[in-house]
Design a protein around this motif. Structure first.
Motif, PDB file in Angstrom:
ATOM      1  N   LEU A 232       0.832  -1.205   0.000  1.00  0.00           N
ATOM      2  CA  LEU A 232       0.000   0.000   0.000  1.00  0.00           C
ATOM      3  C   LEU A 232       0.868   1.256   0.000  1.00  0.00           C
ATOM      4  O   LEU A 232       0.597   2.207  -0.737  1.00  0.00           O
ATOM      5  N   ALA A 233       1.936   1.240   0.812  1.00  0.00           N
ATOM      6  CA  ALA A 233       2.818   2.411   0.880  1.00  0.00           C
ATOM      7  C   ALA A 233       3.481   2.671  -0.474  1.00  0.00           C
ATOM      8  O   ALA A 233       3.580   3.816  -0.925  1.00  0.00           O
ATOM      9  N   GLU A 234       3.928   1.595  -1.144  1.00  0.00           N
ATOM     10  CA  GLU A 234       4.558   1.752  -2.456  1.00  0.00           C
ATOM     11  C   GLU A 234       3.567   2.316  -3.470  1.00  0.00           C
ATOM     12  O   GLU A 234       3.908   3.174  -4.290  1.00  0.00           O
ATOM     13  N   TYR A 235       2.330   1.827  -3.397  1.00  0.00           N
ATOM     14  CA  TYR A 235       1.294   2.313  -4.305  1.00  0.00           C
ATOM     15  C   TYR A 235       1.039   3.804  -4.083  1.00  0.00           C
ATOM     16  O   TYR A 235       0.944   4.594  -5.035  1.00  0.00           O
ATOM     17  N   MET A 236       0.952   4.211  -2.818  1.00  0.00           N
ATOM     18  CA  MET A 236       0.698   5.613  -2.502  1.00  0.00           C
ATOM     19  C   MET A 236       1.838   6.506  -3.001  1.00  0.00           C
ATOM     20  O   MET A 236       1.598   7.589  -3.546  1.00  0.00           O
ATOM     21  N   VAL A 237       3.077   6.042  -2.829  1.00  0.00           N
ATOM     22  CA  VAL A 237       4.217   6.833  -3.287  1.00  0.00           C
ATOM     23  C   VAL A 237       4.169   7.026  -4.798  1.00  0.00           C
ATOM     24  O   VAL A 237       4.379   8.133  -5.314  1.00  0.00           O
ATOM     25  N   GLU A 238       3.873   5.953  -5.529  1.00  0.00           N
ATOM     26  CA  GLU A 238       3.811   6.050  -6.986  1.00  0.00           C
ATOM     27  C   GLU A 238       2.686   6.976  -7.438  1.00  0.00           C
ATOM     28  O   GLU A 238       2.845   7.750  -8.386  1.00  0.00           O
ATOM     29  N   ARG A 239       1.560   6.901  -6.776  1.00  0.00           N
ATOM     30  CA  ARG A 239       0.432   7.761  -7.141  1.00  0.00           C
ATOM     31  C   ARG A 239       0.759   9.233  -6.892  1.00  0.00           C
ATOM     32  O   ARG A 239       0.406  10.108  -7.673  1.00  0.00           O
ATOM     33  N   LEU A 240       1.437   9.507  -5.781  1.00  0.00           N
ATOM     34  CA  LEU A 240       1.784  10.891  -5.457  1.00  0.00           C
ATOM     35  C   LEU A 240       2.772  11.468  -6.469  1.00  0.00           C
ATOM     36  O   LEU A 240       2.750  12.678  -6.741  1.00  0.00           O
ATOM     37  N   GLU A 242       2.785  11.061  -9.656  1.00  0.00           N
ATOM     38  CA  GLU A 242       2.132  11.434 -10.913  1.00  0.00           C
ATOM     39  C   GLU A 242       0.838  12.211 -10.724  1.00  0.00           C
ATOM     40  O   GLU A 242       0.177  12.572 -11.683  1.00  0.00           O
ATOM     41  N   TRP A 243       0.461  12.472  -9.462  1.00  0.00           N
ATOM     42  CA  TRP A 243      -0.840  13.098  -9.189  1.00  0.00           C
ATOM     43  C   TRP A 243      -0.736  14.624  -9.169  1.00  0.00           C
ATOM     44  O   TRP A 243       0.212  15.163  -8.628  1.00  0.00           O
ATOM     45  N   PRO A 244      -1.720  15.349  -9.770  1.00  0.00           N
ATOM     46  CA  PRO A 244      -2.875  14.798 -10.493  1.00  0.00           C
ATOM     47  C   PRO A 244      -2.531  14.472 -11.937  1.00  0.00           C
ATOM     48  O   PRO A 244      -1.694  15.135 -12.536  1.00  0.00           O
ATOM     49  N   PRO A 245      -3.168  13.440 -12.509  1.00  0.00           N
ATOM     50  CA  PRO A 245      -2.917  13.107 -13.902  1.00  0.00           C
ATOM     51  C   PRO A 245      -3.509  14.161 -14.827  1.00  0.00           C
ATOM     52  O   PRO A 245      -4.353  14.960 -14.412  1.00  0.00           O
ATOM     53  N   VAL A 246      -3.064  14.154 -16.071  1.00  0.00           N
ATOM     54  CA  VAL A 246      -3.627  15.082 -17.055  1.00  0.00           C
ATOM     55  C   VAL A 246      -5.073  14.695 -17.296  1.00  0.00           C
ATOM     56  O   VAL A 246      -5.355  13.574 -17.724  1.00  0.00           O
ATOM     57  N   PRO A 247      -6.047  15.586 -17.002  1.00  0.00           N
ATOM     58  CA  PRO A 247      -7.462  15.214 -17.128  1.00  0.00           C
ATOM     59  C   PRO A 247      -7.893  15.099 -18.583  1.00  0.00           C
ATOM     60  O   PRO A 247      -7.568  15.938 -19.415  1.00  0.00           O
ATOM     61  N   THR A 248      -8.621  14.008 -18.863  1.00  0.00           N
ATOM     62  CA  THR A 248      -9.225  13.843 -20.184  1.00  0.00           C
ATOM     63  C   THR A 248     -10.735  13.817 -20.096  1.00  0.00           C
ATOM     64  O   THR A 248     -11.431  14.066 -21.058  1.00  0.00           O
ATOM     65  N   THR A 249     -11.256  13.525 -18.896  1.00  0.00           N
ATOM     66  CA  THR A 249     -12.701  13.552 -18.660  1.00  0.00           C
ATOM     67  C   THR A 249     -12.928  14.192 -17.312  1.00  0.00           C
ATOM     68  O   THR A 249     -11.991  14.390 -16.529  1.00  0.00           O
ATOM     69  N   ASN A 250     -14.171  14.482 -17.047  1.00  0.00           N
ATOM     70  CA  ASN A 250     -14.537  15.067 -15.761  1.00  0.00           C
ATOM     71  C   ASN A 250     -14.735  13.973 -14.722  1.00  0.00           C
ATOM     72  O   ASN A 250     -15.724  13.921 -14.019  1.00  0.00           O
ATOM     73  N   THR A 252     -14.358  11.891 -11.425  1.00  0.00           N
ATOM     74  CA  THR A 252     -14.157  12.272 -10.037  1.00  0.00           C
ATOM     75  C   THR A 252     -13.048  11.442  -9.443  1.00  0.00           C
ATOM     76  O   THR A 252     -12.671  10.388  -9.947  1.00  0.00           O
ATOM     77  N   THR A 253     -12.509  11.929  -8.322  1.00  0.00           N
ATOM     78  CA  THR A 253     -11.444  11.202  -7.649  1.00  0.00           C
ATOM     79  C   THR A 253     -11.900   9.815  -7.230  1.00  0.00           C
ATOM     80  O   THR A 253     -11.164   8.847  -7.320  1.00  0.00           O
ATOM     81  N   VAL A 254     -13.161   9.713  -6.774  1.00  0.00           N
ATOM     82  CA  VAL A 254     -13.676   8.424  -6.351  1.00  0.00           C
ATOM     83  C   VAL A 254     -13.639   7.436  -7.505  1.00  0.00           C
ATOM     84  O   VAL A 254     -13.247   6.287  -7.363  1.00  0.00           O
ATOM     85  N   GLU A 255     -14.055   7.889  -8.711  1.00  0.00           N
ATOM     86  CA  GLU A 255     -14.057   6.998  -9.859  1.00  0.00           C
ATOM     87  C   GLU A 255     -12.638   6.622 -10.247  1.00  0.00           C
ATOM     88  O   GLU A 255     -12.365   5.516 -10.682  1.00  0.00           O
ATOM     89  N   THR A 256     -11.697   7.563 -10.107  1.00  0.00           N
ATOM     90  CA  THR A 256     -10.320   7.282 -10.447  1.00  0.00           C
ATOM     91  C   THR A 256      -9.761   6.177  -9.574  1.00  0.00           C
ATOM     92  O   THR A 256      -9.030   5.306 -10.039  1.00  0.00           O
ATOM     93  N   TYR A 257     -10.124   6.214  -8.302  1.00  0.00           N
ATOM     94  CA  TYR A 257      -9.591   5.222  -7.377  1.00  0.00           C
ATOM     95  C   TYR A 257     -10.368   3.905  -7.408  1.00  0.00           C
ATOM     96  O   TYR A 257      -9.962   2.949  -6.778  1.00  0.00           O
TER      97      TYR A 257
END
Length: 263
Positions: A232-240, A242-250, A252-257
Motif C-alpha cells: 500500500l505504501a509503495e502504491y501511494m508513493v507512486e500515485r503521489l 504522478e498526481w494529479p494526472p492530465v485530465p481527459t474527462t470530468n 471524479t477522484t472516487v471513480e479514479t480510485y
C-alpha cells in the motif's frame, strides 16, 4: 365434543425460532451501539499511540472491529439509543427494526439514502442475503446525480460560482476548464492536505504498534500484514509522483480510485 388440537407444526416452530433470531439480532445491534459509544469515549481519553495497545490488552478487539463498532454508533446511535423517548420513536421508526447484520450492510449506502431504501425494500422482512443482493443491485444501477459546475464570476473578483446540473452516470463527460481560485480556496485545501498527512502519520504509528503485537502473537500473520502495508505504501508513493494526472474527462477522484478498491 372433540377438543381443539394443540399440536404444534414444524411451521409454527420455525416461525418462533425466526422470531427469536430476529430479536437476538436486534439486541446485538443495541449492545454493539453501546460498545461503540464507549470505545469512542475511551479513544478520546487515551494518549496518542496507546489506542491499539489498549484495544488488544483491555478488551481483546482488533482496530478493525473497534472501528466498525464505532462507525455503527456514529451512524445509528443518536437515533436508536434514543428510541425509548417519544422523539426517538418518531425520528427512527424505520430503523428500530434493523438487526445487527442489516445495520452493518446498510453502512454501504449514504445516510441520506438509507431510510428511503429501507422503506422501498421492506428491509424488516428481508434476510441478510436478500438485503445484500438488493444493495449490490442498487450500486450497479445508480440514480441520476446532481453534479456541480464551477465557473468564475464575471466581475473577475476571484470568487467562484457553483451551478448544479443533473448528469447521468452513463453520459460522456467532458473536461472542465481550469479556473483561478481565490487565496481562501488555496488555504482551505492546503489545510486539508496538512490534516490528511497528520492522520496518515497517526495511523502509521498505530500500524507499527499493531505489527509489534502481531510479531509477538503470530509472526506469520505479522509478515503478511507487513507485506500488505508495504504494498500500500509503495502504491501511494507512486500515485503521489504522478498526481494529479492530465485530465481527459470530468472523472471524479472516487471513480479514479475505483480500480484500486483492494486497498
Amino acid at each position: 365434543m372433540n377438543e381443539p388440537s394443540t399440536e404444534r407444526s414444524p411451521l409454527d416452530i420455525a416461525a418462533e425460532i425466526n422470531k427469536i433470531k430476529q430479536e437476538t439480532c436486534k439486541i446485538m445491534l443495541t449492545n454493539a451501539l453501546e460498545i461503540g459509544k464507549r470505545l469512542k469515549e475511551a479513544k478520546d481519553l487515551l494518549p496518542h499511540g496507546e489506542w491499539g495497545k489498549w484495544l488488544v490488552e483491555s478488551v481483546s478487539y482488533s482496530q478493525r472491529t473497534a472501528n466498525r463498532l464505532m462507525q455503527l454508533f456514529e451512524e445509528y446511535g443518536d437515533k436508536l439509543l434514543a428510541a425509548g423517548s417519544e422523539v426517538g420513536r418518531s425520528n427512527s421508526s424505520v430503523l428500530t427494526n434493523l438487526t445487527y447484520y442489516q445495520a452493518l450492510l446498510l453502512l454501504g449506502i449514504p445516510e441520506d439514502e438509507r431510510e428511503k431504501f429501507i422503506l422501498e425494500h421492506d428491509v424488516k422482512n428481508m434476510t441478510t442475503g436478500e438485503l445484500d443482493r438488493a444493495l449490490k443491485e442498487q450500486k450497479q444501477t445508480p440514480p441520476e446525480k446532481e453534479q456541480a459546475k464551477i465557473t468564475p464570476l464575471s466581475n473577475h473578483s476571484g470568487d467562484l460560482k457553483i451551478e448544479y446540473q443533473i448528469v447521468k452516470k452513463t453520459d460522456k463527460l467532458t473536461s472542465m476548464p481550469k479556473t483561478a481560485a481565490s487565496p481562501t480556496f488555496t488555504t482551505k485545501y492546503e489545510e486539508r492536505c496538512t490534516a490528511c498527512c497528520q492522520t496518515i502519520a497517526d495511523k502509521f504509528q498505530e500500524l507499527l504498534e499493531a505489527l509489534g503485537q502481531l510479531a509477538r502473537l503470530d509472526p506469520a500473520v505479522k509478515e503478511k500484514c507487513r507485506k500488505d502495508a508495504s504494498g500500500l505504501a509503495e502504491y501511494m508513493v507512486e500515485r503521489l509522483k504522478e498526481w494529479p494526472p492530465v485530465p481527459t474527462t470530468n472523472m471524479t477522484t472516487v471513480e479514479t480510485y475505483a480500480t484500486h478498491e483492494r486497498w
